[in-house]
Design a protein around this motif. Structure first.
Motif, PDB file in Angstrom:
ATOM      1  N   ALA A  57       0.813  -0.969   0.132  1.00  0.00           N
ATOM      2  CA  ALA A  57       0.169   0.134  -0.062  1.00  0.00           C
ATOM      3  C   ALA A  57       0.984   1.188   0.001  1.00  0.00           C
ATOM      4  CB  ALA A  57      -0.893  -0.013   1.353  1.00  0.00           C
ATOM      5  N   LEU A  58       1.904   1.306   0.642  1.00  0.00           N
ATOM      6  CA  LEU A  58       2.821   2.468   0.763  1.00  0.00           C
ATOM      7  C   LEU A  58       3.541   2.506  -0.483  1.00  0.00           C
ATOM      8  CD1 LEU A  58       3.870   4.592   2.838  1.00  0.00           C
ATOM      9  CD2 LEU A  58       5.766   3.113   3.574  1.00  0.00           C
ATOM     10  N   LEU A  59       4.196   1.534  -1.166  1.00  0.00           N
ATOM     11  CA  LEU A  59       5.344   1.846  -2.295  1.00  0.00           C
ATOM     12  C   LEU A  59       4.852   1.516  -3.641  1.00  0.00           C
ATOM     13  CD1 LEU A  59       8.160   0.068  -0.259  1.00  0.00           C
ATOM     14  CD2 LEU A  59       7.846   2.366  -0.222  1.00  0.00           C
ATOM     15  N   ARG A  60       3.780   0.344  -3.851  1.00  0.00           N
ATOM     16  CA  ARG A  60       3.758  -0.052  -5.242  1.00  0.00           C
ATOM     17  C   ARG A  60       3.303   1.307  -6.049  1.00  0.00           C
ATOM     18  NH1 ARG A  60       2.448  -4.893  -7.624  1.00  0.00           N
ATOM     19  NH2 ARG A  60       2.501  -5.781  -5.648  1.00  0.00           N
ATOM     20  N   ASP A  61       4.075   1.273  -7.250  1.00  0.00           N
ATOM     21  CA  ASP A  61       3.820   2.197  -8.294  1.00  0.00           C
ATOM     22  C   ASP A  61       3.996   3.879  -7.836  1.00  0.00           C
ATOM     23  OD1 ASP A  61       3.016   0.433 -10.071  1.00  0.00           O
ATOM     24  OD2 ASP A  61       0.847   0.564  -9.184  1.00  0.00           O
ATOM     25  N   LEU A  62       4.762   3.940  -6.854  1.00  0.00           N
ATOM     26  CA  LEU A  62       5.272   5.187  -6.445  1.00  0.00           C
ATOM     27  C   LEU A  62       6.201   5.650  -7.419  1.00  0.00           C
ATOM     28  CD1 LEU A  62       5.912   5.610  -2.642  1.00  0.00           C
ATOM     29  CD2 LEU A  62       4.161   6.737  -4.014  1.00  0.00           C
ATOM     30  N   TRP A 104      10.965   8.345  -4.956  1.00  0.00           N
ATOM     31  CA  TRP A 104      10.595   7.964  -3.451  1.00  0.00           C
ATOM     32  C   TRP A 104      11.281   6.741  -3.248  1.00  0.00           C
ATOM     33  CZ3 TRP A 104       9.601  11.528  -0.646  1.00  0.00           C
ATOM     34  CH2 TRP A 104       8.593  12.492  -0.748  1.00  0.00           C
TER      35      TRP A 104
END
Lengths: 180, 180
Positions: free
Chosen positions: B21-26, B30
């Motif tokens: 939830a935090l990182l995918r596709d960022l 980042w």
């Protein structure tokens, strides 16, 4: 990296889902315990994030855009959550945080900020002159500070259970670094 | 709190979804940036967590149950991810982490551990005698150490963008506390 509105918004949009995935329906032995004394539990931190969505970030952004440095921000109440979260479940807090964050991001997008806007200034009660871009970057790092804190609070509950591994686990050495 | 298998498993099960939830596709600004020098990016950390799932936690638990203190754990390779993550996307790493964690938790459950098992001992190459319950608690706190680290790595990218707010943001004061 310099402040960038797209990078700010994409990360702000993630925090509610990340906290939801981490915390929802966990036993209270993880979520209602603190690091002792007056320190906060994960439950308290989510309440604090909600208070920020309600009273801080967008309210200050609007104040910068409307009044510049002629009005000083209202100081942030760092204990508001003890009153406001009372009687609520963590699931209710996570729902409220997600809803408020989503509304705030919609409002931020609707402002249609232009490059020159990011340098507009406001007045912080303790820090003095700050810019809109600094406020927006701080919103992101404030989320990350509290994710950092929640990881530390939960790790603290197992500080003795890990035995001799304790010295290898950086999160158990973290002193919190909170603002005075 | 003492080590408790249910509390351990419920938190271990959350980490992949929280990181997803935090990182995918960022944007990579980042996820692929570090804190400078030899320090790790969020991408590197996820690779490190995968290596732990493959070679560390359950392998050591099995070794304790089969050989007790007569065999010493294989030292953990803290640089393996630089080789193993090469050419992969962060999305692929997040998928692999979720799959391996889920398999490991299934295997852990299938061991049907009894209270006496948690006091069984193994031999760590540097720490000496450790118990199964300490190993399992460390697995949890290791996740939390790296969530703490990822929050800090990402906050670091905005360390200048926040301007004077920097001093109020605990995550920017965190020195990492890594093991030597």
């Amino acid at each position: 990296m310099e402040h960038d509105l797209d990078n700010t918004m994409v990360l702000l949009a993630r925090t509610p889902a990340a906290l939801d995935a981490l915390l929802r329906d966990l036993p209270e032995s993880w979520t209602s315990q603190s690091e002792g004394g007056e320190s906060w539990s994960a439950f308290d931190v989510v309440g604090h994030l909600i208070h920020g969505e309600r009273t801080d970030w967008m309210a200050r952004a609007r104040m910068i855009l409307q009044f510049g440095e002629t009005k000083t921000f209202v100081p942030f109440d760092r204990r508001a959550q003890f009153r406001e979260s009372e009687g609520k479940s963590l699931g209710q807090l996570l729902d409220a945080f997600a809803r408020l964050r989503s509304e705030n991001l919609r409002e931020l997008r609707a402002l249609n900020l232009q490059p020159a806007d990011f340098e507009r200034r406001g007045r912080h009660p303790a820090l003095g002159r700050v810019t809109l871009s600094q406020l927006l970057a701080t919103w992101v790092v404030h989320d990350l500070t509290h994710l950092h804190q929640i990881s530390r609070i939960m790790a603290y509950q197992y500080r003795e259970a890990v035995g001799p591994w304790s010295k290898y686990l950086g999160v158990l050495q973290c002193a919190g670094h909170s603002a005075p």
